[in-house]
Design an enzyme around this catalytic site. Structure first.
Site, PDB file in Angstrom:
ATOM      1  N   LYS A 106      70.447 -13.894  48.707  1.00  0.00           N
ATOM      2  CA  LYS A 106      69.895 -14.869  47.656  1.00  0.00           C
ATOM      3  C   LYS A 106      68.620 -14.484  47.270  1.00  0.00           C
ATOM      4  O   LYS A 106      68.329 -14.629  45.849  1.00  0.00           O
ATOM      5  CB  LYS A 106      69.706 -16.312  48.329  1.00  0.00           C
ATOM      6  CG  LYS A 106      71.116 -16.893  48.934  1.00  0.00           C
ATOM      7  CD  LYS A 106      70.924 -18.429  49.610  1.00  0.00           C
ATOM      8  CE  LYS A 106      69.702 -18.364  50.618  1.00  0.00           C
ATOM      9  NZ  LYS A 106      70.143 -17.892  51.951  1.00  0.00           N
ATOM     10  N   ARG A 148      65.439  -6.529  57.361  1.00  0.00           N
ATOM     11  CA  ARG A 148      64.768  -6.979  56.176  1.00  0.00           C
ATOM     12  C   ARG A 148      63.147  -6.809  56.259  1.00  0.00           C
ATOM     13  O   ARG A 148      62.622  -7.072  57.287  1.00  0.00           O
ATOM     14  CB  ARG A 148      64.990  -8.262  55.852  1.00  0.00           C
ATOM     15  CG  ARG A 148      64.399  -8.829  54.572  1.00  0.00           C
ATOM     16  CD  ARG A 148      64.850 -10.233  54.178  1.00  0.00           C
ATOM     17  NE  ARG A 148      65.063 -11.242  55.056  1.00  0.00           N
ATOM     18  CZ  ARG A 148      65.513 -12.402  54.731  1.00  0.00           C
ATOM     19  NH1 ARG A 148      65.918 -12.507  53.690  1.00  0.00           N
ATOM     20  NH2 ARG A 148      65.768 -13.554  55.810  1.00  0.00           N
ATOM     21  N   ARG A 164      59.473 -10.754  58.847  1.00  0.00           N
ATOM     22  CA  ARG A 164      59.472 -12.364  58.967  1.00  0.00           C
ATOM     23  C   ARG A 164      59.506 -12.849  60.350  1.00  0.00           C
ATOM     24  O   ARG A 164      60.280 -12.120  61.183  1.00  0.00           O
ATOM     25  CB  ARG A 164      60.348 -12.957  57.880  1.00  0.00           C
ATOM     26  CG  ARG A 164      60.023 -13.193  56.607  1.00  0.00           C
ATOM     27  CD  ARG A 164      60.997 -13.512  55.691  1.00  0.00           C
ATOM     28  NE  ARG A 164      61.721 -14.782  56.103  1.00  0.00           N
ATOM     29  CZ  ARG A 164      62.823 -15.475  55.429  1.00  0.00           C
ATOM     30  NH1 ARG A 164      62.998 -14.984  54.087  1.00  0.00           N
ATOM     31  NH2 ARG A 164      63.267 -16.398  55.972  1.00  0.00           N
ATOM     32  N   ARG A 205      69.525 -27.561  50.770  1.00  0.00           N
ATOM     33  CA  ARG A 205      69.903 -27.038  52.014  1.00  0.00           C
ATOM     34  C   ARG A 205      71.029 -28.050  52.936  1.00  0.00           C
ATOM     35  O   ARG A 205      71.358 -27.875  53.914  1.00  0.00           O
ATOM     36  CB  ARG A 205      68.776 -26.762  53.042  1.00  0.00           C
ATOM     37  CG  ARG A 205      67.942 -25.486  52.960  1.00  0.00           C
ATOM     38  CD  ARG A 205      68.750 -24.100  53.175  1.00  0.00           C
ATOM     39  NE  ARG A 205      68.086 -23.245  53.757  1.00  0.00           N
ATOM     40  CZ  ARG A 205      67.129 -22.187  53.520  1.00  0.00           C
ATOM     41  NH1 ARG A 205      66.920 -22.181  52.360  1.00  0.00           N
ATOM     42  NH2 ARG A 205      66.814 -21.438  54.237  1.00  0.00           N
ATOM     43  N   ARG A 250      69.065 -20.611  62.687  1.00  0.00           N
ATOM     44  CA  ARG A 250      69.214 -20.742  61.155  1.00  0.00           C
ATOM     45  C   ARG A 250      70.808 -20.868  60.760  1.00  0.00           C
ATOM     46  O   ARG A 250      71.166 -21.513  59.777  1.00  0.00           O
ATOM     47  CB  ARG A 250      68.512 -19.478  60.380  1.00  0.00           C
ATOM     48  CG  ARG A 250      66.984 -19.526  60.679  1.00  0.00           C
ATOM     49  CD  ARG A 250      66.461 -18.264  60.233  1.00  0.00           C
ATOM     50  NE  ARG A 250      66.353 -17.851  58.932  1.00  0.00           N
ATOM     51  CZ  ARG A 250      66.304 -16.824  58.355  1.00  0.00           C
ATOM     52  NH1 ARG A 250      65.673 -15.610  59.070  1.00  0.00           N
ATOM     53  NH2 ARG A 250      66.205 -16.526  57.199  1.00  0.00           N
TER      54      ARG A 250
END
Ligand code: AMP
Length: 219
Positions: A13, A126, A158, A87, A169
């Protein structure tokens, strides 16, 4: 045109939102980035937000409502893209009310699909630029010299991009965000896009489903 990006963590995203912002004139609102900025501020409120993010849970509705209302009040773009919002169903109501307040409504909900194995691989590889927030993959777009090529910023992982937090998550996504997909599917707004292809091919598919002429041969 108002577009939302939906999809599990790691589905691309953020990467796709950056491209639509930089190349197709979208004003991009990324609730995760806004919350990370708040978390980094060092205030008491920021510390509470940081703890929620680092656990992989959703921050309270009122926090999101305030961010979104403030964003909409200052936004005069005719191409708007929400990344990471809504969300859950309560947030979908916040979006609907906020858009109604400015005489607008949602045009497209883009659902980026990817297998669970591929998601975890993307998450742990990432890295984000500490200064501009640009997103890189150690696998598909490794930054030369280990620094952000845009501004020389340090690249960080992160704190919520670990296998343990990813598991939570994903659970939160399944429980809270999947009902939003169903809502938009029932309203005829859901556009499903295969997120497993190259970044460019995914971008071209998104442009096609929202009715914008892209470049290249796409997917
Ligand atoms: P993201 O950058 O979209 O992966 O979001 C990172 C984290 O920020 C999430 O795991 C949540 O803790 C928080 N967050 C981002 N967007 C929202 C939202 N719309 N509602 C609640 N929490 C959010």
């Amino acid at each position: 045109m108002v577009v939302v990006f939906l999809g599990p963590p790691g589905s691309g995203k953020g990467t796709q939102a950056e491209r639509l912002r930089d190349e197709y004139g979208f004003t991009h609102f990324d609730t995760g980035a806004a919350l990370r900025a708040e978390a980094a501020s060092g205030s008491d409120f920021g510390r509470r937000i940081a703890a929620i993010i680092e656990g992989g849970n959703l921050v309270p509705l009122e926090v999101i409502r305030e961010l979104v209302v403030r964003f909409l009040a200052g936004c005069d773009s005719d191409r708007v893209l929400f990344d990471g919002f809504p969300r859950n169903l309560d947030q979908a109501e916040v979006l609907e009310a906020g858009l109604a307040g400015i005489g607008d409504d949602l045009d497209h909900a883009i659902f980026l699909q990817l297998s669970q194995d591929a998601l975890l691989g993307r998450i742990v590889n990432r890295r984000i630029c500490a200064s501009c927030g640009a997103i890189y993959s150690l696998v598909t777009s490794p930054p030369p010299g280990g620094m952000c090529p845009l501004d020389g910023g340090e690249l960080l992982q992160r704190k919520d991009d670990t296998p343990e937090v990813f598991t939570n998550r994903l659970r939160v996504y399944m429980e809270q965000t999947v009902p939003v997909l169903d809502l938009y599917r029932n309203r005829g707004l859901l556009r499903e896009v295969d997120g497993a292809r190259t970044v460019e091919n995914v971008t071209q598919s998104i442009l096609r489903v929202v009715g914008i002429d892209g470049v290249g041969d796409g997917a």
